[in-house]
Design a protein around this motif. Structure first.
Motif, PDB file in Angstrom:
ATOM      1  N   TYR A  15      72.710 -12.210 -19.641  1.00 18.83           N
ATOM      2  CA  TYR A  15      73.760 -12.098 -18.734  1.00 18.83           C
ATOM      3  C   TYR A  15      74.866 -12.670 -18.659  1.00 18.83           C
ATOM      4  O   TYR A  15      75.185 -13.487 -18.905  1.00 18.83           O
ATOM      5  N   GLN A  22      80.661 -22.237 -18.669  1.00 19.91           N
ATOM      6  CA  GLN A  22      80.304 -22.851 -17.374  1.00 19.91           C
ATOM      7  C   GLN A  22      80.965 -24.438 -16.778  1.00 19.91           C
ATOM      8  O   GLN A  22      81.023 -25.284 -17.905  1.00 19.91           O
ATOM      9  N   VAL A  24      80.708 -26.055 -14.316  1.00 22.94           N
ATOM     10  CA  VAL A  24      80.271 -27.682 -13.675  1.00 22.94           C
ATOM     11  C   VAL A  24      78.874 -27.950 -14.518  1.00 22.94           C
ATOM     12  O   VAL A  24      77.846 -27.053 -15.537  1.00 22.94           O
TER      13      VAL A  24
ATOM     14  N   LEU B 216      79.143 -22.731  -6.669  1.00 19.85           N
ATOM     15  CA  LEU B 216      79.118 -22.832  -7.956  1.00 19.85           C
ATOM     16  C   LEU B 216      78.575 -24.355  -8.459  1.00 19.85           C
ATOM     17  O   LEU B 216      78.074 -24.568  -8.879  1.00 19.85           O
ATOM     18  N   ASP B 217      78.895 -25.544  -7.276  1.00 19.55           N
ATOM     19  CA  ASP B 217      79.088 -27.003  -6.961  1.00 19.55           C
ATOM     20  C   ASP B 217      77.156 -27.591  -7.329  1.00 19.55           C
ATOM     21  O   ASP B 217      76.927 -27.941  -8.596  1.00 19.55           O
ATOM     22  N   ALA B 221      75.113 -21.030  -8.540  1.00 15.80           N
ATOM     23  CA  ALA B 221      76.753 -19.780  -9.258  1.00 15.80           C
ATOM     24  C   ALA B 221      76.702 -19.975 -10.502  1.00 15.80           C
ATOM     25  O   ALA B 221      76.900 -21.009 -10.959  1.00 15.80           O
ATOM     26  N   MET B 222      77.367 -18.929 -11.390  1.00 15.07           N
ATOM     27  CA  MET B 222      77.478 -18.940 -12.719  1.00 15.07           C
ATOM     28  C   MET B 222      79.243 -18.282 -12.504  1.00 15.07           C
ATOM     29  O   MET B 222      79.191 -17.087 -11.776  1.00 15.07           O
ATOM     30  N   ILE B 223      79.743 -18.827 -12.946  1.00 17.21           N
ATOM     31  CA  ILE B 223      81.102 -17.569 -13.101  1.00 17.21           C
ATOM     32  C   ILE B 223      81.352 -16.855 -14.619  1.00 17.21           C
ATOM     33  O   ILE B 223      80.409 -17.342 -15.486  1.00 17.21           O
ATOM     34  N   ARG B 233      84.146 -12.939 -11.538  1.00 20.50           N
ATOM     35  CA  ARG B 233      82.698 -12.550 -11.647  1.00 20.50           C
ATOM     36  C   ARG B 233      82.193 -14.051 -11.096  1.00 20.50           C
ATOM     37  O   ARG B 233      82.284 -14.580 -12.003  1.00 20.50           O
ATOM     38  N   TRP B 235      77.967 -15.009 -10.611  1.00 20.28           N
ATOM     39  CA  TRP B 235      76.992 -14.216 -10.095  1.00 20.28           C
ATOM     40  C   TRP B 235      75.929 -15.699  -9.892  1.00 20.28           C
ATOM     41  O   TRP B 235      76.283 -16.735  -9.838  1.00 20.28           O
ATOM     42  N   PHE B 236      74.774 -14.467  -9.119  1.00 19.96           N
ATOM     43  CA  PHE B 236      73.990 -15.149  -8.396  1.00 19.96           C
ATOM     44  C   PHE B 236      72.943 -14.820  -9.161  1.00 19.96           C
ATOM     45  O   PHE B 236      72.026 -14.658  -9.129  1.00 19.96           O
ATOM     46  N   PRO B 237      71.836 -16.789 -10.075  1.00 19.49           N
ATOM     47  CA  PRO B 237      71.133 -16.047 -10.488  1.00 19.49           C
ATOM     48  C   PRO B 237      69.215 -15.948  -9.720  1.00 19.49           C
ATOM     49  O   PRO B 237      68.579 -15.090 -10.237  1.00 19.49           O
TER      50      PRO B 237
END
Lengths: 179, 249
Positions: A15, A22, A24, B216-217, B221-223, B233, B235-237
């Motif tokens: 993934y 990350q 956050v 993101l917060d 989402a993950m960058i 990008r 990404w949305f798990p």
């Protein structure tokens, strides 16, 4: 599932965002945790003791998804391992890391068990024999990093379980067990 | 004969009224009795049906969902209580109770990875993995039913739609319309870029950044800065089928 030799890689390795550190906090903590587990697992099964952060390493990139860990990410994962006592920096520049999937005192315990299992309670062995002799074949001690082995032996020496004596060269340092 | 007003006439009128009332009451009673009887018959037949097809109801998810529909039409809720005839006969109260607990477990264990939003299909898949020792198959309909029962706990479990997908939310965050649209957009590839969001949704740069930062917060989402084109990008798990990867170990 993707494999590295006989090592089964976890899903997250495929993934892409897991290769970018990350921003956050909570997400990053989980990310670091997954990577720490992966690194320790991989090193344990492949008997890897030293990792150079700037060198090629199978876990540092995944050609299937075309992602490579940034240096920032590598440093973060290994610093986390160091802070938990599962790794140690070998240089000030944080470029080389000693991986301790067993902590030093755990290695000492493994040595003691090895001694008892083989009836070496009063024997003499060279350090090299412990690392690569017939007796240790098939045990976790086989192929152990010399630095780690010496430090585990020193712990046991302090406890009076053995005495380390020097030979003429570094290769034939010897150990007299008295368990 | 002309009737004169008098005490006799009044009494006759009163008696007649009484009789009409009695008659009326009788008719009404007859009707309710009949209705009650019909309902009883229906209920007993529904019970008989349930008894007869107990195994089908337990094992066959499609059958189960049709049975639920039938019950709903006649105002019977087999899940209303764990006591009582239905639960005792079918044990389906327990079944959904158990599903509910397992769904909560899955949502909690995958929350660090997906921010508390999980694809319903993914949830079902994990649920089946978890229950692989049970004989009963579990359908998405069963999941939805179990989740609707969780709602009564007030714990913020909810099913939301984003495009074609149904997502199960286990955190009390309210998703705004903007966020929902991004999730919908992300379903195509699993990720979006700022450019894409601006272009496809005709948003200003600020609006896109704002919505993505919030996602993101929230941990949804993950960058990913690793692509060779240098574009970040998001990404949305929860819309990738791997929202659960860390949880299976």
């Amino acid at each position: 599932m993707q494999k590295l030799g006989d090592f089964k890689l976890p899903h997250f390795f495929n993934y892409p965002p897991y290769f970018t550190l990350q921003p956050v906090r909570e997400t990053r903590e989980k990310q670091v945790q997954l990577w720490k587990d992966l690194i320790l697992d991989y090193c344990r099964t492949q008997k890897i003791f030293i990792i150079g952060l700037e060198e090629e390493f199978p876990l540092f990139s995944n050609p299937v998804i075309e992602r490579t860990l940034s240096h920032e990410a590598r440093e973060a994962f290994f610093s986390a391992l160091v802070s938990e006592g599962r790794a140690e920096w070998l240089d000030k520049g944080h470029r080389k890391c000693l991986i301790l999937w067993h902590r030093i005192q755990d290695w000492a315990g493994i040595i003691l068990n090895f001694v008892k299992d083989n009836g070496f309670e009063d024997s003499v062995m060279t350090v090299e024999e412990i690392r690569s002799g017939i007796e240790s074949r098939g045990t976790e001690l086989h192929g152990i990093d010399r630095t780690i082995l010496m430090r585990a032996l020193k712990i046991l020496e302090q406890k009076g379980k053995l005495a380390i004596f020097k030979g003429t060269s570094a290769d034939d340092e010897g150990v007299k067990f008295s368990v | 004969m002309r009737r004169r007003p008098g005490i006799g006439g009044l009494q006759t009128a009163a008696a007649a009224r009484d009789q009409y009332r009695l008659l009326g009451e009788n008719v009404a009673k007859l009707r309710t009795d009949l209705m009650k009887e019909q309902l009883a018959t229906f209920r007993s037949q529904l019970e008989e049906f349930a008894r007869k097809h107990k195994n089908d109801i337990r094992k066959n998810p499609a059958f189960r969902s049709q049975f639920h529909e039938m019950c709903a039409k006649v105002g019977v809720d087999p899940l209303a209580s764990n006591k009582g005839f239905w639960a005792e006969l079918l044990g389906i109260g327990d079944f959904y109770y158990e599903l509910g607990v397992q769904i909560v477990e899955i949502c909690l264990s995958t929350r660090p990875l997906n921010g508390g939003l999980i694809d319903l299909q993914e949830l079902c898949k994990l649920l089946r993995q978890k229950r692989k020792h049970d004989r009963e198959a579990v359908s998405e309909d069963d999941c939805l039913r179990a989740i609707s029962k969780l709602k009564t706990l007030g714990s913020g479990f909810e099913v939301i739609s984003a495009g074609k997908k149904k997502l199960v939310r286990s955190v009390p965050t309210e998703l705004k319309k903007d966020h929902n649209e991004i999730l919908e957009l992300a379903q195509a590839q699993g990720y979006v870029t700022v450019d894409e969001v601006e272009r496809r949704l005709s948003w200003t740069h600020g609006r896109a950044i704002d919505a993505l930062d919030t996602l993101l917060d929230e941990g949804l989402a993950m960058i990913d800065d690793g692509h060779s084109d240098g574009k970040r990008r998001y990404w949305f798990p929860c819309v990738s089928s791997i929202s659960s990867f860390g949880a299976d170990s």
